[in-house]
Design a protein around this motif. Structure first.
Motif, mmCIF file in Angstrom:
data_model
loop_
_atom_site.group_PDB
_atom_site.id
_atom_site.type_symbol
_atom_site.label_atom_id
_atom_site.label_comp_id
_atom_site.label_asym_id
_atom_site.label_seq_id
_atom_site.Cartn_x
_atom_site.Cartn_y
_atom_site.Cartn_z
ATOM 1 N N ARG A 122 26.818 92.181 63.259
ATOM 2 C CA ARG A 122 28.004 92.085 62.410
ATOM 3 C C ARG A 122 28.272 93.367 61.637
ATOM 4 O O ARG A 122 29.429 93.720 61.396
ATOM 5 C CB ARG A 122 27.844 90.905 61.452
ATOM 6 C CG ARG A 122 27.845 89.545 62.157
ATOM 7 C CD ARG A 122 27.829 88.414 61.148
ATOM 8 N NE ARG A 122 27.890 87.116 61.816
ATOM 9 C CZ ARG A 122 27.910 85.951 61.173
ATOM 10 N NH1 ARG A 122 27.877 85.932 59.842
ATOM 11 N NH2 ARG A 122 27.968 84.818 61.846
ATOM 12 N N GLU A 126 31.893 95.269 61.764
ATOM 13 C CA GLU A 126 32.711 95.481 60.572
ATOM 14 C C GLU A 126 32.979 96.968 60.364
ATOM 15 O O GLU A 126 34.107 97.360 60.018
ATOM 16 C CB GLU A 126 32.004 94.896 59.345
ATOM 17 C CG GLU A 126 32.827 94.932 58.077
ATOM 18 C CD GLU A 126 34.118 94.144 58.181
ATOM 19 O OE1 GLU A 126 35.120 94.558 57.551
ATOM 20 O OE2 GLU A 126 34.140 93.118 58.897
ATOM 21 N N ARG A 129 35.580 98.241 62.912
ATOM 22 C CA ARG A 129 36.925 97.762 62.577
ATOM 23 C C ARG A 129 37.544 98.604 61.467
ATOM 24 O O ARG A 129 38.719 98.958 61.528
ATOM 25 C CB ARG A 129 36.862 96.293 62.160
ATOM 26 C CG ARG A 129 36.640 95.329 63.322
ATOM 27 C CD ARG A 129 36.342 93.932 62.827
ATOM 28 N NE ARG A 129 36.164 92.997 63.929
ATOM 29 C CZ ARG A 129 35.543 91.839 63.821
ATOM 30 N NH1 ARG A 129 35.041 91.471 62.648
ATOM 31 N NH2 ARG A 129 35.423 91.046 64.863
ATOM 32 N N THR A 130 36.729 98.906 60.446
ATOM 33 C CA THR A 130 37.218 99.730 59.348
ATOM 34 C C THR A 130 37.636 101.110 59.845
ATOM 35 O O THR A 130 38.707 101.621 59.494
ATOM 36 C CB THR A 130 36.129 99.872 58.267
ATOM 37 O OG1 THR A 130 35.816 98.574 57.750
ATOM 38 C CG2 THR A 130 36.609 100.767 57.136
#
Length: 312
Positions: A122, A126, A129-130
Motif C-alpha cells: 500500500r 499511495e 499515485r501522489t
C-alpha cells in the motif's frame, strides 16, 4: 535570548512541520550556504502553531532524509539546506510556474502509463499515485493512468525510483477505454468549484494588501498558506488543453490571483523572517531573500533591497 512575539492570535498550523520548513527555507533562504540557528527555525515554526518538540523532531527527520545538514557550536545547533533540498525546491518551483499557463498548442495525443503493484504494498501504491498526479496523470482505470502531456518518460522514472518495474508507457492519439472519454478521468466540475473557492478565499487578502493592512507576521502566515493552497492544484488538475475545458474555466483567474498575492506578500513576510533570525544571528538577517515566481527566471530577490532591515 528572548523570543520574538508570536501574537495571541495563535498561528494556524499548515501542512506537516517538515513541509513547512522546506517551504520557509525555499521562500526566504534560497541559495544560502550559511546555516541557521535551530532556535530561529523553531521560532518560525511556532508562528504556525508547531510546538518546540515537534519542530525539533522535524529538523531531525529532515537531516535523516538528506534535506538538511546539522552542525554544532558549543550548545547551539545550526542547520543548512543540502544540494538535494535545493533540487527538490527547484523542481517544485518550476512545476508551479509552468502550471496553469493556457496553451492551445495541443497535438491531441495522450501519455499512457500502465503498471502493476501488489495490493499488499500500500505504501508504494499511495506514493506512486501522489507522484503521478503531480505529473498531471489520473486513473482512467485503476492501474492505467493518462495525461494530455508528454510526460510518460518522467512517469516511468518516478515509478522506477519507487521500485515499480512492471510498467508500460506509450503515447497515443486514441486513448484506451472504449467509449470512456479520456477527460472523464477527472471531475472537471468539481475542480472548477475548487478554483472558485480558492478565488473567494484569497480575494480579501489581495484587497487588504492594496490597502497596506497586513502586518509582517500575518503576511508570513498567509504567504505560506497561499503557497500550500495553490500547490495542491497541480496534484488534482491535469492542466487539460483548453479545447477540452468549459468556456468559463476559472483557473486563469485563480492563477493570476495567486501570483499577484504571493508576490505582494513577499516583502512584509520577509520582514517577519528577518526579525526572527536577527534575534539569534543578527549577522545573518540581511541574507534573507524573498522568492519570486514572476521574475525571469523565477528565483530569490534580496529582501533588503525592497524593505529596510528591522531594528531588532
Amino acid at each position: 535570548m528572548v523570543r520574538t512575539g508570536r501574537g495571541p492570535e495563535a498561528r494556524t498550523r499548515q501542512g506537516s512541520p517538515p513541509s513547512l520548513l522546506l517551504t520557509l527555507l525555499g521562500d526566504y533562504w534560497w541559495g544560502q550556504e550559511d546555516p541557521l540557528p535551530s532556535a530561529a527555525l523553531v521560532d518560525l515554526l511556532a508562528d504556525f502553531g508547531v510546538s518546540d518538540v515537534a519542530a525539533r523532531a522535524a529538523l531531525s527527520r529532515m537531516v535523516k532524509r538528506g534535506l538538511l545538514t546539522s552542525t554544532r557550536a558549543g550548545r547551539n545547533t545550526f542547520y543548512a539546506m543540502t544540494p538535494r533540498a535545493q533540487t527538490v525546491m527547484q523542481r517544485g518551483a518550476e512545476r508551479i510556474v509552468a502550471f496553469g499557463i493556457d496553451d492551445d498548442d495541443w497535438d491531441g495525443r495522450w501519455s499512457i502509463v500502465a503498471f502493476s503493484v501488489p495490493e499488499a504494498n500500500r505504501a508504494a501504491r499511495e506514493a506512486l499515485r501522489t507522484r503521478l498526479r503531480w505529473l498531471g496523470f489520473a486513473p482512467l482505470y485503476d492501474a492505467l493512468w493518462i495525461s494530455p502531456h508528454p510526460r510518460h518518460e518522467r512517469a516511468l522514472a518516478e515509478l522506477a525510483e519507487l521500485g515499480v518495474t512492471t510498467t508500460t508507457a506509450f503515447v497515443s492519439s486514441d486513448a484506451p477505454g472504449g467509449s470512456l472519454a479520456p477527460q472523464s478521468a477527472w471531475d472537471v466540475e468539481e475542480l472548477a468549484e475548487q478554483y472558485r473557492g480558492f478565488i473567494a478565499e484569497w480575494e480579501p487578502t489581495h484587497a487588504a494588501l492594496g490597502q497596506g493592512a497586513i502586518a509582517p507576521a500575518d503576511a508570513l502566515l498567509k504567504r505560506t498558506q497561499l503557497m500550500d493552497a495553490w500547490r495542491a492544484f497541480p496534484g488534482i488538475d491535469p492542466d487539460l488543453p483548453r479545447r477540452l475545458l468549459p468556456a468559463d474555466w476559472p483557473r486563469a483567474q485563480a492563477r493570476e490571483l495567486f501570483l499577484e498575492t504571493y508576490e505582494q506578500l513577499g516583502a512584509p513576510a520577509s520582514v517577519r523572517v528577518r526579525q526572527v533570525i536577527a534575534s539569534y544571528a543578527p549577522e545573518l538577517s540581511d541574507r534573507v531573500v524573498q522568492f519570486s515566481l514572476v521574475s525571469d527566471p523565477p528565483g530569490p530577490r534580496p529582501a533588503w533591497s525592497v524593505v529596510p532591515a528591522p531594528s531588532g
